[in-house]
Design a protein around this motif. Structure first.
Motif, PDB file in Angstrom:
ATOM      1  N   TYR A  28     -19.341  -0.554  18.044  1.00  0.00           N
ATOM      2  CA  TYR A  28     -20.807  -0.467  17.961  1.00  0.00           C
ATOM      3  C   TYR A  28     -21.296  -1.665  18.571  1.00  0.00           C
ATOM      4  O   TYR A  28     -22.763  -1.929  18.586  1.00  0.00           O
ATOM      5  N   ARG A  29     -20.602  -2.371  19.589  1.00  0.00           N
ATOM      6  CA  ARG A  29     -21.030  -3.563  20.430  1.00  0.00           C
ATOM      7  C   ARG A  29     -22.353  -3.560  20.971  1.00  0.00           C
ATOM      8  O   ARG A  29     -23.315  -4.305  20.674  1.00  0.00           O
ATOM      9  N   ASP A  30     -22.444  -2.432  21.933  1.00  0.00           N
ATOM     10  CA  ASP A  30     -23.583  -2.260  22.719  1.00  0.00           C
ATOM     11  C   ASP A  30     -24.900  -2.059  21.862  1.00  0.00           C
ATOM     12  O   ASP A  30     -25.961  -2.699  22.141  1.00  0.00           O
ATOM     13  N   ASP A  31     -24.705  -1.349  20.801  1.00  0.00           N
ATOM     14  CA  ASP A  31     -25.739  -1.024  19.986  1.00  0.00           C
ATOM     15  C   ASP A  31     -26.231  -2.155  19.262  1.00  0.00           C
ATOM     16  O   ASP A  31     -27.424  -2.618  19.015  1.00  0.00           O
ATOM     17  N   VAL A  32     -25.305  -3.177  18.546  1.00  0.00           N
ATOM     18  CA  VAL A  32     -25.727  -4.191  18.072  1.00  0.00           C
ATOM     19  C   VAL A  32     -26.508  -5.199  18.786  1.00  0.00           C
ATOM     20  O   VAL A  32     -27.293  -5.587  18.232  1.00  0.00           O
ATOM     21  N   ILE A  33     -25.853  -5.508  20.149  1.00  0.00           N
ATOM     22  CA  ILE A  33     -26.661  -6.460  20.870  1.00  0.00           C
ATOM     23  C   ILE A  33     -27.905  -5.977  21.172  1.00  0.00           C
ATOM     24  O   ILE A  33     -28.744  -6.802  21.295  1.00  0.00           O
ATOM     25  N   ALA A  34     -28.125  -4.669  21.429  1.00  0.00           N
ATOM     26  CA  ALA A  34     -29.460  -4.151  21.899  1.00  0.00           C
ATOM     27  C   ALA A  34     -30.514  -4.143  20.875  1.00  0.00           C
ATOM     28  O   ALA A  34     -31.522  -4.850  20.882  1.00  0.00           O
ATOM     29  N   VAL A  35     -30.242  -3.867  19.589  1.00  0.00           N
ATOM     30  CA  VAL A  35     -30.883  -3.934  18.386  1.00  0.00           C
ATOM     31  C   VAL A  35     -31.253  -5.149  17.907  1.00  0.00           C
ATOM     32  O   VAL A  35     -32.540  -5.714  17.652  1.00  0.00           O
ATOM     33  N   LEU A  36     -30.317  -6.152  18.014  1.00  0.00           N
ATOM     34  CA  LEU A  36     -30.517  -7.496  17.499  1.00  0.00           C
ATOM     35  C   LEU A  36     -31.221  -8.546  18.535  1.00  0.00           C
ATOM     36  O   LEU A  36     -32.036  -8.981  18.073  1.00  0.00           O
ATOM     37  N   THR A  37     -30.992  -8.184  19.800  1.00  0.00           N
ATOM     38  CA  THR A  37     -31.717  -9.033  20.918  1.00  0.00           C
ATOM     39  C   THR A  37     -33.241  -8.542  20.685  1.00  0.00           C
ATOM     40  O   THR A  37     -34.141  -9.426  20.788  1.00  0.00           O
ATOM     41  N   GLN A  38     -33.470  -7.307  20.523  1.00  0.00           N
ATOM     42  CA  GLN A  38     -34.889  -6.707  20.484  1.00  0.00           C
ATOM     43  C   GLN A  38     -35.550  -7.512  19.352  1.00  0.00           C
ATOM     44  O   GLN A  38     -36.723  -7.947  19.425  1.00  0.00           O
ATOM     45  N   HIS A  39     -34.999  -7.391  18.014  1.00  0.00           N
ATOM     46  CA  HIS A  39     -35.352  -8.070  17.053  1.00  0.00           C
ATOM     47  C   HIS A  39     -35.913  -9.544  17.102  1.00  0.00           C
ATOM     48  O   HIS A  39     -36.572 -10.263  16.489  1.00  0.00           O
ATOM     49  N   LEU A  40     -34.789 -10.237  17.854  1.00  0.00           N
ATOM     50  CA  LEU A  40     -34.982 -11.598  17.989  1.00  0.00           C
ATOM     51  C   LEU A  40     -36.382 -11.914  18.953  1.00  0.00           C
ATOM     52  O   LEU A  40     -37.231 -12.866  18.784  1.00  0.00           O
ATOM     53  N   GLN A  41     -36.282 -11.169  19.791  1.00  0.00           N
ATOM     54  CA  GLN A  41     -37.527 -11.197  20.874  1.00  0.00           C
ATOM     55  C   GLN A  41     -38.681 -10.949  20.076  1.00  0.00           C
ATOM     56  O   GLN A  41     -39.841 -11.709  20.407  1.00  0.00           O
ATOM     57  N   ASN A  42     -38.710 -10.158  19.174  1.00  0.00           N
ATOM     58  CA  ASN A  42     -40.168  -9.814  18.536  1.00  0.00           C
ATOM     59  C   ASN A  42     -40.351 -10.816  17.473  1.00  0.00           C
ATOM     60  O   ASN A  42     -41.474 -11.462  17.268  1.00  0.00           O
ATOM     61  N   LEU A  43     -39.255 -11.697  16.889  1.00  0.00           N
ATOM     62  CA  LEU A  43     -39.478 -12.626  16.211  1.00  0.00           C
ATOM     63  C   LEU A  43     -40.056 -13.874  17.069  1.00  0.00           C
ATOM     64  O   LEU A  43     -41.119 -14.378  16.139  1.00  0.00           O
ATOM     65  N   ARG A  45     -30.706 -15.178   9.135  1.00  0.00           N
ATOM     66  CA  ARG A  45     -29.895 -14.341   9.911  1.00  0.00           C
ATOM     67  C   ARG A  45     -30.523 -12.888   9.924  1.00  0.00           C
ATOM     68  O   ARG A  45     -31.179 -12.514   9.060  1.00  0.00           O
ATOM     69  N   LEU A  46     -30.309 -12.101  11.020  1.00  0.00           N
ATOM     70  CA  LEU A  46     -30.512 -10.685  11.035  1.00  0.00           C
ATOM     71  C   LEU A  46     -29.332  -9.849  10.990  1.00  0.00           C
ATOM     72  O   LEU A  46     -28.530 -10.032  11.772  1.00  0.00           O
ATOM     73  N   TYR A  47     -29.204  -8.942  10.161  1.00  0.00           N
ATOM     74  CA  TYR A  47     -27.961  -8.201  10.080  1.00  0.00           C
ATOM     75  C   TYR A  47     -28.362  -6.666  10.492  1.00  0.00           C
ATOM     76  O   TYR A  47     -29.176  -6.115  10.332  1.00  0.00           O
ATOM     77  N   ALA A  48     -27.329  -6.133  11.196  1.00  0.00           N
ATOM     78  CA  ALA A  48     -27.442  -4.827  11.704  1.00  0.00           C
ATOM     79  C   ALA A  48     -26.625  -4.095  10.733  1.00  0.00           C
ATOM     80  O   ALA A  48     -25.280  -4.365  10.794  1.00  0.00           O
ATOM     81  N   SER A  49     -26.811  -2.848  10.408  1.00  0.00           N
ATOM     82  CA  SER A  49     -26.123  -2.042   9.326  1.00  0.00           C
ATOM     83  C   SER A  49     -26.218  -0.779   9.867  1.00  0.00           C
ATOM     84  O   SER A  49     -26.880  -0.015  10.309  1.00  0.00           O
ATOM     85  N   LEU A  50     -25.167   0.012   9.647  1.00  0.00           N
ATOM     86  CA  LEU A  50     -25.049   1.706   9.543  1.00  0.00           C
ATOM     87  C   LEU A  50     -26.025   2.104   8.303  1.00  0.00           C
ATOM     88  O   LEU A  50     -26.372   1.454   7.405  1.00  0.00           O
ATOM     89  N   PRO A  51     -26.111   3.486   8.763  1.00  0.00           N
ATOM     90  CA  PRO A  51     -27.082   4.116   7.596  1.00  0.00           C
ATOM     91  C   PRO A  51     -26.279   3.986   6.274  1.00  0.00           C
ATOM     92  O   PRO A  51     -27.190   4.042   5.318  1.00  0.00           O
ATOM     93  N   ASP A  52     -24.968   3.684   6.042  1.00  0.00           N
ATOM     94  CA  ASP A  52     -24.622   3.598   4.904  1.00  0.00           C
ATOM     95  C   ASP A  52     -24.315   2.156   4.029  1.00  0.00           C
ATOM     96  O   ASP A  52     -23.765   1.999   2.914  1.00  0.00           O
ATOM     97  N   GLY A  53     -25.066   1.395   5.194  1.00  0.00           N
ATOM     98  CA  GLY A  53     -24.984   0.097   4.360  1.00  0.00           C
ATOM     99  C   GLY A  53     -24.103  -1.108   4.903  1.00  0.00           C
ATOM    100  O   GLY A  53     -24.040  -1.988   4.670  1.00  0.00           O
ATOM    101  N   THR A  54     -23.027  -0.397   5.673  1.00  0.00           N
ATOM    102  CA  THR A  54     -21.849  -1.168   6.458  1.00  0.00           C
ATOM    103  C   THR A  54     -22.468  -2.101   7.477  1.00  0.00           C
ATOM    104  O   THR A  54     -23.130  -1.703   8.616  1.00  0.00           O
ATOM    105  N   ALA A  55     -22.256  -3.594   7.321  1.00  0.00           N
ATOM    106  CA  ALA A  55     -22.818  -4.407   8.457  1.00  0.00           C
ATOM    107  C   ALA A  55     -21.780  -4.284   9.453  1.00  0.00           C
ATOM    108  O   ALA A  55     -20.755  -4.547   9.445  1.00  0.00           O
TER     109      ALA A  55
END
Length: 284
Positions: free
Chosen positions: A43-58, A15-25
């Motif tokens: 944080y729905r839009d930010d989560v989808i955007a960042v994880l989609t980009q990381h999945l594509q990179n992988l 899995r890829l986890y997206a977290s806030l700067p304080d470590g909260t998933a």
């Protein structure tokens, strides 16, 4: 909002986890299936955007490192609410058809006065049948089964129900013949002594079609069995000797519940993840 993404591999999960700067998933993505789960709605839009980009990179990294001659299994895009077939209700395709093309008040009145059967009557009858079968299939959930409804294919064809669980995958075709006698042979079905209907042949073809789609995205064999379920019939007589299609009345689909030994829990989960994705069926 800047989110940090970390990869986590344990207990067979990747899995890829997206977290806030304080470590909260606030969300995570399954690297194998591409499914994204949002843990904090704000944080729905930010989560989808960042994880989609990381999945594509992988995915790009894997393809780059793979030998040129290796066969790359296609990957589905990240699952979004608009593409999730798990939200479909039984008979969803017919519901949409009636909503878009159903008769107005005057058309209904005229048809009733003339006692003239219409396509709308057939759609409503089919919808009632699929709802009844859907209700019976929902009872199998406590036995480890999952069900999807109204999976649209090309050429205006759809799969009424798809049942996935430890006993394999079943492509279910519902036929509503209220208070009629049904006779099932090896390759044809006769309703009230009418003309033979190719229900069995079409069910077999549908199951093969489903199998091709699922195995395109899974790295293991996915056996798919065709099933015919008759709703509201006065009599169901099966005289076939070599029929490879399961035949039930709606209350008899519970016979599928105890089946097991075909798919592992992980395989069934993978098949379900693929099957619920609208994009998987675009070329089917």
């Amino acid at each position: 909002m800047e989110l940090h993404v970390t990869r986590w591999k344990r207990y067979g999960h990747d899995r890829l986890y997206a977290s806030l700067p304080d470590g909260t998933a606030v969300g995570w993505a399954d690297v194998t299936t591409g499914d994204i789960t949002v843990l904090r709605a704000e944080y729905r839009d930010d989560v989808i955007a960042v994880l989609t980009q990381h999945l594509q990179n992988l995915a790009e990294r894997v393809l780059t490192n793979r030998a040129p001659e290796a066969h790359a299994r296609p990957m589905l895009p990240s699952l979004t609410p608009a593409d999730d077939l798990a939200v479909n209700l039984p008979g969803q395709s017919l519901r949409d058809l009636l909503a878009e093309s159903g008769p107005g008040l005057m058309e209904r009145v005229v048809s009733r006065l003339l006692r003239r059967p219409t396509d709308w009557d057939s759609w409503r009858k089919g919808l009632a049948g699929e709802r009844r079968v859907g209700a019976e299939l929902s009872r199998l959930g406590r036995h480890g089964w999952r069900v999807l409804h109204s999976i649209s294919l090309v050429n205006k064809v759809d799969i009424d129900h798809l049942l996935i669980g430890p006993g394999g995958v079943f492509s279910i075709n519902t036929k509503h013949h209220h208070k009629k006698a049904v006779w099932v042979g090896d390759d044809s079905v006769i309703v009230d002594h009418g003309k033979p209907a190719p229900y069995a042949r079409k069910s077999r073809a549908e199951a093969k079609r489903v199998g091709r789609v699922l195995e395109r995205y899974c790295d293991f064999p996915v056996p798919v069995e065709p099933v015919l379920v008759f709703v509201g019939v006065s009599e169901l007589k099966v005289v076939a000797t070599q029929l490879d299609v399961r035949v039930y009345q709606e209350r008899q689909v519970a016979a599928l519940a105890p089946l097991t030994g075909v798919l592992t829990e992980e395989q069934a989960e993978r098949v379900y993840s693929v099957a619920r994705h609208r994009h998987a069926w675009n070329q089917a």
